[in-house]
Design an enzyme around this catalytic site. Structure first.
Site, PDB file in Angstrom:
ATOM      1  N   HIS A 166       0.843  -1.186   0.000  1.00 32.83           N
ATOM      2  CA  HIS A 166       0.000   0.000   0.000  1.00 32.83           C
ATOM      3  C   HIS A 166       0.882   1.240   0.000  1.00 32.83           C
ATOM      4  CE1 HIS A 166       0.801  -1.228   4.178  1.00 32.83           C
ATOM      5  NE2 HIS A 166       0.984   0.079   4.377  1.00 32.83           N
TER       6      HIS A 166
ATOM      7  N   ARG B 111      13.337  -5.444   3.619  1.00 35.16           N
ATOM      8  CA  ARG B 111      12.301  -6.110   4.390  1.00 35.16           C
ATOM      9  C   ARG B 111      10.978  -5.712   3.740  1.00 35.16           C
ATOM     10  NH1 ARG B 111       7.603  -4.246   7.477  1.00 35.16           N
ATOM     11  NH2 ARG B 111       7.203  -5.761   9.126  1.00 35.16           N
TER      12      ARG B 111
ATOM     13  N   GLU C 236       7.680 -10.044   5.384  1.00 33.08           N
ATOM     14  CA  GLU C 236       6.887 -10.072   6.607  1.00 33.08           C
ATOM     15  C   GLU C 236       5.712 -11.025   6.404  1.00 33.08           C
ATOM     16  OE1 GLU C 236       4.275  -7.286   9.658  1.00 33.08           O
ATOM     17  OE2 GLU C 236       4.365  -6.805   7.524  1.00 33.08           O
TER      18      GLU C 236
ATOM     19  N   ARG D 273       7.231   1.346  20.815  1.00 31.18           N
ATOM     20  CA  ARG D 273       7.947   2.140  19.804  1.00 31.18           C
ATOM     21  C   ARG D 273       8.577   3.404  20.376  1.00 31.18           C
ATOM     22  NH1 ARG D 273       4.331   1.652  14.212  1.00 31.18           N
ATOM     23  NH2 ARG D 273       3.730  -0.526  14.462  1.00 31.18           N
TER      24      ARG D 273
ATOM     25  N   HIS E  48       8.374  -3.985  16.468  1.00 29.56           N
ATOM     26  CA  HIS E  48       7.531  -2.790  16.573  1.00 29.56           C
ATOM     27  C   HIS E  48       6.048  -3.135  16.536  1.00 29.56           C
ATOM     28  CE1 HIS E  48       8.033  -3.599  12.291  1.00 29.56           C
ATOM     29  NE2 HIS E  48       6.958  -2.861  12.048  1.00 29.56           N
ATOM     30  N   ASP E  49       5.711  -4.371  16.234  1.00 21.97           N
ATOM     31  CA  ASP E  49       4.315  -4.809  16.171  1.00 21.97           C
ATOM     32  C   ASP E  49       3.883  -5.657  17.365  1.00 21.97           C
ATOM     33  OD1 ASP E  49       3.567  -3.619  13.689  1.00 21.97           O
ATOM     34  OD2 ASP E  49       4.651  -5.181  12.614  1.00 21.97           O
TER      35      ASP E  49
ATOM     36  N   ASP F  47       2.132  -0.978  20.437  1.00 25.59           N
ATOM     37  CA  ASP F  47       2.227   0.381  19.917  1.00 25.59           C
ATOM     38  C   ASP F  47       1.188   1.284  20.602  1.00 25.59           C
ATOM     39  OD1 ASP F  47       2.708   2.552  18.245  1.00 25.59           O
ATOM     40  OD2 ASP F  47       1.433   1.786  16.643  1.00 25.59           O
TER      41      ASP F  47
ATOM     42  N   ASP G 125       7.075  -5.305   3.684  1.00 22.04           N
ATOM     43  CA  ASP G 125       5.928  -5.146   4.565  1.00 22.04           C
ATOM     44  C   ASP G 125       4.688  -5.849   4.002  1.00 22.04           C
ATOM     45  OD1 ASP G 125       4.808  -3.826   6.948  1.00 22.04           O
ATOM     46  OD2 ASP G 125       3.616  -2.690   5.512  1.00 22.04           O
TER      47      ASP G 125
END
Length: 414
Positions: free
Chosen positions: A70, A150, A181, A296, A247-248, A292, A152
């Protein structure tokens, strides 16, 4: 990062994965506005070139984040579709259900990442979209010297696109690391025609279940790791991106409810297992945080606020891995003790020169682990909080609560 490369080098790191650095409107930068411009908060292209050059001089590789599933709402082609609707020359760059573009009852009239209206999904089957994104992928490898990507939300992108992506990236740099990912079993992408590795969340889940959450016993854990090894080509397992948090997710120390003993056991398995272990920045100095935005928060560079004992543990752990090839890709993996309902675990890494035993006691009680050891002489590599005795070819190691040991012996060349 440029100002703190001494810290990265001293820790023993040889690769850095950056989340998106390109122009975007949000803090997380996963809503790309311009794929060929560095976000002004981070510098510019020359800043990134300088970072890459300085990293390469230290033997550190740089991995960038490709958000190709996206774009952002301010991405120029999407702005054009918002303005011109069906008359836009970019209308086929996206998946539009209804014009004009709008959000009705919280649901966008176009496909997005989740239901986030500011992140419209790209049509990667469209020839123009594909050409544009492949140009982006090649540019940052060739012109800036990035060492890989990487990818996404990789499992939501057209497979044919990723096959073309691999050809373009490997032509630009045959050694580039392509990391997808994918949160679940990902063998479909690891057959040699798409990714080199995936973010190994099945590994994450298994390690955290055994060492951190105590929801899996030793035999279940060994079986879980064994299933992963059986499902992937060996080459993929050897370069798997093995993480314990990101971060997730909540941070590792938070998952451990502040108990560093559990954290150290999990990290020891991560760094003694095959694959590429990844530390989420700040874990090594005791940073915590829930989902999050808690996970982060900014890196803590003030040494007075860092857990220096934990940092020393990570430095020694990384140094151990660097010093012993048997702990890396060339070493075989074998579980020697993993009992039903057990809290102790022993596994072996071995290459042609060295045999290494890694022992864990995930228990509040002291435990004695006994192993057939033959005539070998064993050297302690890492641990120091255990007692070892040998009698009649049996090695007995007493491990305290949440204790661990790493022992080594030379492999006979006869």
């Amino acid at each position: 990062m440029i100002d703190h490369l001494d810290y990265i080098s001293d820790l023993g790191i040889n690769a850095i994965y950056f989340t998106p650095i390109f122009e975007a409107t949000t803090n997380h930068k996963y809503d790309t506005e311009d794929y060929l411009r560095v976000d002004r908060h981070f510098g510019d292209e020359d800043t990134v070139k300088r970072l890459v050059e300085l990293c390469h001089a230290r033997g550190i590789r740089v991995l960038l984040d490709a958000v190709f599933n996206h774009s952002g709402k301010t991405f120029a082609p999407f702005v054009d579709v918002q303005k011109n609707g069906e008359q836009s020359k970019y209308k086929d760059w996206f998946h539009v259900h209804e014009y004009p573009l709008d959000v009705k009852d919280g649901i966008p009239t176009y496909e997005t990442f989740g239901f986030e209206a500011h992140m419209p999904k790209l049509n990667t089957e469209n020839a123009e979209v594909k050409a544009y994104l492949l140009e982006v992928a090649e540019y940052w490898i060739k012109e800036v010297g990035a060492d890989g990507w990487r990818l996404d939300v990789a499992d939501e992108v057209d497979d044919a696109f990723w096959r073309d992506f691999r050809r373009v990236v490997k032509a630009a740099n045959p050694d580039a690391y392509i990391l997808g990912e994918v949160w679940n079993e990902s063998s479909a992408w690891l057959q040699g025609d798409q990714f080199d590795a995936s973010m190994n969340y099945p590994f994450t889940d298994a390690v955290n279940a055994f060492f951190v959450k105590n929801t899996m016993h030793a035999e279940q854990f060994a079986n879980s790791i064994g299933r992963q090894l059986s499902r992937y080509p060996l080459q993929a397992s050897e370069v798997a991106f093995n993480l314990l948090d990101s971060h997730d997710t909540p941070r590792l120390l938070t998952l451990c409810e502040g108990d560093q003993r559990k954290m150290k056991l999990a990290a020891l398995f991560q760094f003694s297992y095959m694959g590429a272990p990844c530390i989420y920045y700040g874990d090594e100095i005791g940073m915590d945080g829930e989902h999050d935005p808690g996970c982060r928060k900014c890196m803590e560079w003030d040494e007075a606020k860092q857990d220096r004992e934990l940092l020393d543990f990570y430095q020694k752990l990384i140094s151990l891995r660097h010093a012993h090839p048997a702990l890396r890709a060339e070493g075989t993996v074998r579980f020697l003790q993993a009992r039903p309902d057990g809290s102790q675990l022993v596994f072996e890494r071995q290459n042609e020169e060295e045999r290494i035993l890694v022992l864990f006691n995930r228990s509040e009680e002291t435990a004695i682990v006994e192993l057939e050891a033959g005539d070998e002489e064993w050297t302690e590599l890492f641990g120091g909080n255990h007692r070892t005795a040998k009698e009649d070819g049996v090695l007995a190691i007493e491990l305290p609560a949440y204790g661990y040991a790493v022992l080594s012996t030379a492999v006979s060349q006869n």
